[in-house]
Enzyme design. Structure first.
Site, short mmCIF file in Angstrom:
data_model
loop_
_atom_site.label_atom_id
_atom_site.label_comp_id
_atom_site.label_asym_id
_atom_site.label_seq_id
_atom_site.Cartn_x
_atom_site.Cartn_y
_atom_site.Cartn_z
N ARG A 29 0.83 -1.21 0.00
CA ARG A 29 0.00 0.00 0.00
C ARG A 29 0.86 1.26 0.00
NH1 ARG A 29 -3.49 2.72 4.39
NH2 ARG A 29 -5.14 3.75 3.17
N HIS A 76 0.46 4.39 -2.58
CA HIS A 76 0.26 5.77 -2.13
C HIS A 76 1.44 6.67 -2.52
CE1 HIS A 76 -3.16 5.19 1.00
NE2 HIS A 76 -3.38 4.52 -0.11
N VAL A 97 0.89 9.93 -5.91
CA VAL A 97 1.08 11.34 -5.57
C VAL A 97 2.37 11.82 -6.21
CG1 VAL A 97 1.23 13.00 -3.69
CG2 VAL A 97 -0.15 10.93 -3.42
N GLY A 127 3.97 10.72 -8.72
CA GLY A 127 4.86 9.68 -9.20
C GLY A 127 5.58 8.91 -8.11
N ASP A 142 8.27 8.47 -6.27
CA ASP A 142 9.47 9.24 -5.94
C ASP A 142 9.79 9.20 -4.46
OD1 ASP A 142 7.38 10.66 -4.93
OD2 ASP A 142 7.97 12.59 -5.80
N SER A 182 8.10 10.08 -2.07
CA SER A 182 7.64 11.28 -1.34
C SER A 182 6.92 10.89 -0.05
CB SER A 182 6.74 12.14 -2.23
OG SER A 182 5.68 11.36 -2.76
N ASN A 207 -3.36 8.61 4.71
CA ASN A 207 -2.15 8.02 5.31
C ASN A 207 -2.11 8.10 6.83
OD1 ASN A 207 -1.14 7.47 2.74
ND2 ASN A 207 -0.11 9.45 2.60
N PRO A 249 -7.51 7.61 -4.07
CA PRO A 249 -8.95 7.35 -4.04
C PRO A 249 -9.46 7.05 -2.63
CG PRO A 249 -7.82 5.80 -5.51
CD PRO A 249 -6.77 6.63 -4.88
N HIS A 307 -6.25 -5.95 -2.35
CA HIS A 307 -7.07 -6.11 -1.14
C HIS A 307 -7.37 -7.58 -0.84
CE1 HIS A 307 -8.63 -1.66 -1.25
NE2 HIS A 307 -7.34 -1.76 -1.01
N ASP A 353 -9.90 -9.21 2.95
CA ASP A 353 -10.34 -10.48 2.35
C ASP A 353 -10.74 -11.40 3.49
OD1 ASP A 353 -10.52 -13.06 1.36
OD2 ASP A 353 -8.61 -13.02 0.31
N THR A 408 -8.84 -15.36 3.19
CA THR A 408 -7.41 -15.63 3.43
C THR A 408 -6.63 -14.32 3.49
OG1 THR A 408 -7.16 -15.87 1.04
CG2 THR A 408 -7.38 -17.91 2.31
C1 HEM Z 1 -9.26 1.36 -5.84
C2 HEM Z 1 -9.02 2.31 -4.97
C3 HEM Z 1 -8.55 2.01 -3.57
C4 HEM Z 1 -9.13 2.44 -2.43
C5 HEM Z 1 -10.34 3.35 -2.31
C6 HEM Z 1 -8.38 1.89 -1.33
C7 HEM Z 1 -8.65 2.11 0.01
C8 HEM Z 1 -8.07 1.44 1.06
C9 HEM Z 1 -8.43 1.59 2.44
C10 HEM Z 1 -9.49 2.54 2.97
C11 HEM Z 1 -7.67 0.73 3.16
C12 HEM Z 1 -7.70 0.53 4.68
C13 HEM Z 1 -6.80 1.56 5.34
C14 HEM Z 1 -7.02 1.65 6.83
O1 HEM Z 1 -8.12 1.35 7.29
O2 HEM Z 1 -6.07 2.05 7.56
C15 HEM Z 1 -6.81 0.06 2.24
C16 HEM Z 1 -5.88 -0.90 2.58
C17 HEM Z 1 -5.02 -1.48 1.71
N1 HEM Z 1 -4.86 -1.14 0.37
FE1 HEM Z 1 -6.13 -0.07 -0.74
N2 HEM Z 1 -7.37 1.12 -1.82
C18 HEM Z 1 -7.42 1.18 -3.19
C19 HEM Z 1 -6.53 0.60 -4.07
C20 HEM Z 1 -5.39 -0.07 -3.68
C21 HEM Z 1 -4.31 -0.43 -4.56
C22 HEM Z 1 -4.24 -0.08 -6.04
C23 HEM Z 1 -3.39 -1.10 -3.80
C24 HEM Z 1 -2.05 -1.67 -4.21
C25 HEM Z 1 -1.77 -2.07 -5.43
C26 HEM Z 1 -3.92 -1.17 -2.46
C27 HEM Z 1 -3.34 -1.83 -1.42
C28 HEM Z 1 -3.87 -1.91 -0.14
C29 HEM Z 1 -3.39 -2.82 0.87
C30 HEM Z 1 -2.36 -3.90 0.66
C31 HEM Z 1 -4.10 -2.54 2.04
C32 HEM Z 1 -3.90 -3.17 3.43
C33 HEM Z 1 -2.81 -2.38 4.15
C34 HEM Z 1 -2.48 -2.87 5.55
O3 HEM Z 1 -3.01 -3.86 6.03
O4 HEM Z 1 -1.63 -2.20 6.19
N3 HEM Z 1 -5.11 -0.51 -2.42
N4 HEM Z 1 -7.06 0.50 0.97
#
Ligand code: HEM
Ligand SMILES: *[C@@H]1O[C@H](CO)[C@@H](O)[C@H](O)[C@H]1NC(C)=O
Ligand SMILES: *[C@@H]1O[C@H](CO)[C@@H](O)[C@H](O)[C@H]1NC(C)=O
Length: 317
Positions: A61, A65, A69, A71, A73, A75, A93, A162, A192, A237, A240
């Protein structure tokens, strides 16, 4: 003859410049200057994930992120100071992005092996892949040669990452703004399949959305009350959470997407067919995910003489 020679030489220079600008990053960028880089990153990520399974998700993640933002880089790695406002306290963040200490550990080891050579942005790109691979996901070749930014933008982090409350149309246009199409978006959302989310990010979904499996909503409500418990965690998920795979899409088909934004990908809309395909075909998901990760990693890299090789990922040199 001389002018024809000049013409040919010019042609070669122009075409090599053109190919240079098309593929500024290259997998072998540190092949001679830091040959042990991939192994150093792999070992450090494996140690970190073995200690805490979730950290692989957190690093993946961080990379997303970072890239969204201005690119890829690094940041997002810059700490706020009295005189510098970075991205770590932007809404997507703050109290949420994690894994910074793992990147610090890797950077320290990489500096010990190859001083002042490897960027934090490249370390993050490699670490994201290693986390995915270690949790059972696909591997891919990571193009390298990114340099580290000397700026960060909290306001861009607020507006360009997003939100979990977004509609499909908004998500599609936000990914489109980064050069990623709807297919890339749907594949990348498969991230996710691992990791956790806090209650406040999915409360309105489990209490107010109608396109949700009732048993699933009841399960999630047990630890995410209507008020309070904002930071209580639930797996993205339900099947798993520490194993990378296409279960995420199977959940969507069963209306068990945790975030509103997740379920938007399967809600009688244009991504339904692809979600169904991924839910039945892990190979298709892995191929598309790997390709989309490379594409995301190519968002506006700093190369050549732009940016710098940060000595410490948390501060500009
Ligand atoms: C489609 C738009 C996306 C939205 C709206 C979104 C939103 C979120 C949110 C709200 C969380 C939970 C954060 C929290 O509660 O602290 C999350 C977790 C996560 N996101 Fe996304 N996400 C998106 C796309 C992505 C993409 C493209 C990736 C990576 C390629 C990604 C990877 C992850 C991962 C791995 C987690 C779990 C992080 C952890 O357990 O520390 N997400 N995301
Ligand atoms: C590492 O590189 C920096 C910058 O080039 C230099 O100042 C420093 O002395 C080097 N450290 C070691 C241990 O070689
Ligand atoms: C559900 O929607 C109603 C009406 O928009 C709103 O007042 C309420 O706060 C929402 N509840 C949750 C838990 O989001």
């Amino acid at each position: 003859m001389a002018s024809f020679k000049t013409f040919l030489v010019t042609l070669v220079i122009v075409s090599s410049l053109a190919s240079f600008s098309n593929s500024q990053l290259s997998p072998n960028f540190y092949g001679r200057t830091c040959p042990n880089l991939p192994l150093i990153v792999r070992n450090a990520v494996r140690q970190a994930v073995s200690r805490e399974l979730r950290i692989g998700a957190s690093i993946l993640r961080l990379f997303f992120h970072d890239c969204f933002v201005n690119g890829c880089d690094a940041s997002i790695l810059l700490d706020d100071t009295a005189t510098f406002t970075g991205e770590q306290n932007a809404f997507p963040n703050r109290n949420s992005a994690r894994g910074f200490d793992v990147i610090d550990t890797i950077k320290t080891r990489v500096e010990a092996a190859c001083n002042a050579t490897v960027s934090c942005a490249d370390i993050l790109a490699l670490a994201a892949r290693e986390g995915v691979v270690f949790l059972g996901g696909p591997s891919w070749t990571v193009p390298l040669g990114r340099r580290d930014g000397r700026t960060a933008s909290q306001s861009d982090a607020n507006s360009q990452i997003p939100s979990p409350f977004s509609s499909l149309a908004t998500l599609t246009s936000m990914f489109g703004a980064k050069g990623l199409n709807a297919r890339d978006m749907t594949a990348l959302s498969g991230a996710h399949t691992i990791g956790q989310a806090q209650c406040f990010t999915f409360r309105s979904r489990i209490y107010n959305d109608t396109n949700i499996d009732l048993k699933f909503a009841t399960t999630r409500k047990a630890t995410c009350p209507v008020t309070g418990g904002n930071s209580n965690l639930a797996p993205l998920d339900i099947q798993t959470p520490n194993r990378f795979g296409n279960n995420y899409y199977q959940n969507l088909v069963a209306k068990r997407g945790l975030l509103h934004s997740d379920q938007e990908l399967f809600n009688n809309g244009p991504q339904d067919a692809l979600v169904r395909t991924y839910s039945n075909n892990n190979v298709a998901f892995y191929n598309d995910f790997a390709a989309a990760m490379v594409k995301m990693g190519n968002i506006s890299p700093l190369t050549g003489i732009n940016g710098e090789i940060r000595r410490n990922c948390r501060v500009i040199n």
